[in-house]
Write an enzyme that holds these catalytic residues in place. Structure first.
Site, PDB file in Angstrom:
ATOM      1  N   CYS A 181       4.127  15.037  10.808  1.00 57.86           N
ATOM      2  CA  CYS A 181       4.626  13.267  10.941  1.00 57.86           C
ATOM      3  C   CYS A 181       5.975  13.118  10.642  1.00 57.86           C
ATOM      4  O   CYS A 181       6.683  13.676  10.699  1.00 57.86           O
ATOM      5  CB  CYS A 181       4.743  12.759   9.799  1.00 57.86           C
ATOM      6  SG  CYS A 181       4.435  10.699   9.900  1.00 57.86           S
ATOM      7  N   LYS A 183      -7.630  10.013   2.594  1.00 51.69           N
ATOM      8  CA  LYS A 183      -6.504   9.984   2.498  1.00 51.69           C
ATOM      9  C   LYS A 183      -7.214   9.812   0.411  1.00 51.69           C
ATOM     10  O   LYS A 183      -8.105   9.101   0.563  1.00 51.69           O
ATOM     11  CB  LYS A 183      -6.026   8.329   2.624  1.00 51.69           C
ATOM     12  CG  LYS A 183      -5.305   8.678   3.718  1.00 51.69           C
ATOM     13  CD  LYS A 183      -4.649   7.086   4.004  1.00 51.69           C
ATOM     14  CE  LYS A 183      -4.576   6.440   5.886  1.00 51.69           C
ATOM     15  NZ  LYS A 183      -3.999   5.154   6.050  1.00 51.69           N
ATOM     16  N   VAL A 227       2.198   7.536   5.394  1.00 53.12           N
ATOM     17  CA  VAL A 227       3.609   8.749   4.779  1.00 53.12           C
ATOM     18  C   VAL A 227       4.367   8.451   5.436  1.00 53.12           C
ATOM     19  O   VAL A 227       4.746   8.141   7.093  1.00 53.12           O
ATOM     20  CB  VAL A 227       3.052  10.471   4.719  1.00 53.12           C
ATOM     21  CG1 VAL A 227       1.681  10.322   3.510  1.00 53.12           C
ATOM     22  CG2 VAL A 227       2.501  10.305   5.887  1.00 53.12           C
ATOM     23  N   GLU A 267       7.938   3.843   3.625  1.00 50.51           N
ATOM     24  CA  GLU A 267       9.695   3.232   4.870  1.00 50.51           C
ATOM     25  C   GLU A 267      10.290   4.324   4.628  1.00 50.51           C
ATOM     26  O   GLU A 267      11.116   4.903   4.021  1.00 50.51           O
ATOM     27  CB  GLU A 267      10.380   2.029   5.415  1.00 50.51           C
ATOM     28  CG  GLU A 267       8.640   1.369   5.170  1.00 50.51           C
ATOM     29  CD  GLU A 267       7.722   1.236   7.092  1.00 50.51           C
ATOM     30  OE1 GLU A 267       8.668   2.196   7.737  1.00 50.51           O
ATOM     31  OE2 GLU A 267       6.942   1.046   6.860  1.00 50.51           O
ATOM     32  N   SER A 268      10.465   5.601   6.231  1.00 50.68           N
ATOM     33  CA  SER A 268      10.873   6.057   5.800  1.00 50.68           C
ATOM     34  C   SER A 268      12.530   5.870   5.803  1.00 50.68           C
ATOM     35  O   SER A 268      13.976   6.659   5.735  1.00 50.68           O
ATOM     36  CB  SER A 268      10.880   7.730   6.998  1.00 50.68           C
ATOM     37  OG  SER A 268      10.978   6.739   8.844  1.00 50.68           O
TER      38      SER A 268
HETATM   39  N1  LIG Z   1       7.315   2.949   9.832  1.00 49.85           N
HETATM   40  C1  LIG Z   1       6.745   3.723   8.921  1.00 49.85           C
HETATM   41  C2  LIG Z   1       6.105   4.995   9.952  1.00 49.85           C
HETATM   42  C3  LIG Z   1       5.389   6.112   9.154  1.00 49.85           C
HETATM   43  C4  LIG Z   1       3.984   6.421  10.125  1.00 49.85           C
HETATM   44  O1  LIG Z   1       3.945   5.851  10.811  1.00 49.85           O
HETATM   45  N2  LIG Z   1       3.481   7.844   8.984  1.00 49.85           N
HETATM   46  C5  LIG Z   1       1.919   7.646  10.253  1.00 49.85           C
HETATM   47  C6  LIG Z   1       2.088   9.244  10.534  1.00 49.85           C
HETATM   48  S1  LIG Z   1       2.990  10.068  11.266  1.00 49.85           S
HETATM   49  C7  LIG Z   1       0.224   7.773   9.230  1.00 49.85           C
HETATM   50  O2  LIG Z   1       1.280   7.326   7.928  1.00 49.85           O
HETATM   51  N3  LIG Z   1      -0.022   7.064   9.525  1.00 49.85           N
HETATM   52  C8  LIG Z   1      -1.578   6.914   9.352  1.00 49.85           C
HETATM   53  C9  LIG Z   1      -2.406   5.233   8.858  1.00 49.85           C
HETATM   54  O3  LIG Z   1      -1.329   4.915   9.777  1.00 49.85           O
HETATM   55  O4  LIG Z   1      -3.015   5.046   8.575  1.00 49.85           O
HETATM   56  C10 LIG Z   1       8.106   5.576   8.575  1.00 49.85           C
HETATM   57  O5  LIG Z   1       9.072   5.038   9.341  1.00 49.85           O
HETATM   58  O6  LIG Z   1       8.123   5.806   7.380  1.00 49.85           O
END
Ligand SMILES: N[C@@H](CCC(=O)N[C@@H](CS)C(=O)NCC(=O)O)C(=O)O
Length: 215
Positions: free
Chosen positions: A14, A41, A54, A66-67
């Protein structure tokens, strides 16, 4: 240095997780990493993660998601070395370019990796070229490099580096040299890819993994 128990809930490939791992590494902050399977999950994760995404950072058992928010919190808890400018206007500018990366670059890059529709691909390439022009204009306002805001690696760099870690996958998919006409951006990307933290958090099979999910 502030003493907290930190656990970053992660997924190996990710890019958003990579951002937070880079910041933790740059600041040499002790933390645990827990990798989960996003296609299955665990219940304990869904209980603490409002969006089921994540990265999620547990700080003394308090979940933060949120990163971008996670990275600013790490900066506040562990201010050394500083990764965000002092002046409010400079901080606001740094945040603007983080949002730009989220809203303009990530989506269009994902299209290059995962779309097989020629028209959609062509549009994404045009958006990316315009975006590269914009970023180069910004980079050219610096007094010095090699990083986004000068000689210190910062939070903006931690957001752009995962994108460059994924360049190879776009090239393997036949999109050519994306930076052919963007020498300043290429130099910037090389400086980020040279960084130990950026290399260290990159999954060994990153390119293969992206290719296995593409068309
Ligand atoms: N805006 C979020 C985006 C995080 C994101 O999209 N993570 C993806 C993996 S790269 C995720 O967890 N996807 C699982 C899902 O949406 O179910 C951030 O910046 O933390």
């Amino acid at each position: 240095m502030a003493d907290h128990d930190l656990r970053l809930i992660s997924f190996e490939t990710c890019p958003y997780v990579e951002r937070s791992r880079i910041v933790l590494e740059e600041k040499d902050v002790d933390h645990d990493l827990t990798f989960i399977d996003l296609s299955d999950k665990p219940d304990w994760f869904l209980e603490i993660s409002p969006r089921g995404k994540v990265p999620l950072l547990e700080v003394d058992d308090e979940p933060i998601f949120e990163s971008y928010v996670i990275n600013e919190l790490i900066e506040e808890l562990y201010p050394e070395p500083p990764m965000f400018p002092d002046h409010p206007v400079d901080r606001a500018q740094a945040r603007s370019w983080i949002v730009y990366n989220n809203d303009v670059l990530m989506g269009n890059m994902a299209t290059l990796w995962f779309s097989d529709d020629d028209e959609t691909l062509e549009e994404a390439r045009e958006h990316l070229n315009d975006a590269f022009d914009q970023i180069e204009q910004q980079l050219e306002t610096r007094d010095e490099g090699p990083y986004f805001s000068g000689s210190n690696f910062g939070l903006v760099d931690a957001v752009y580096a995962p994108l460059f870690n994924r360049w190879e996958a776009a090239e393997e998919l036949g999109h050519g040299d994306l930076l052919e006409e963007h020498g300043t951006l290429r130099e910037y990307s090389e400086a980020l890819l040279d960084r130990d933290s950026v290399q260290h958090v990159r999954a060994d099979d990153l390119t293969e993994s992206i290719l296995s999910h593409s068309h």
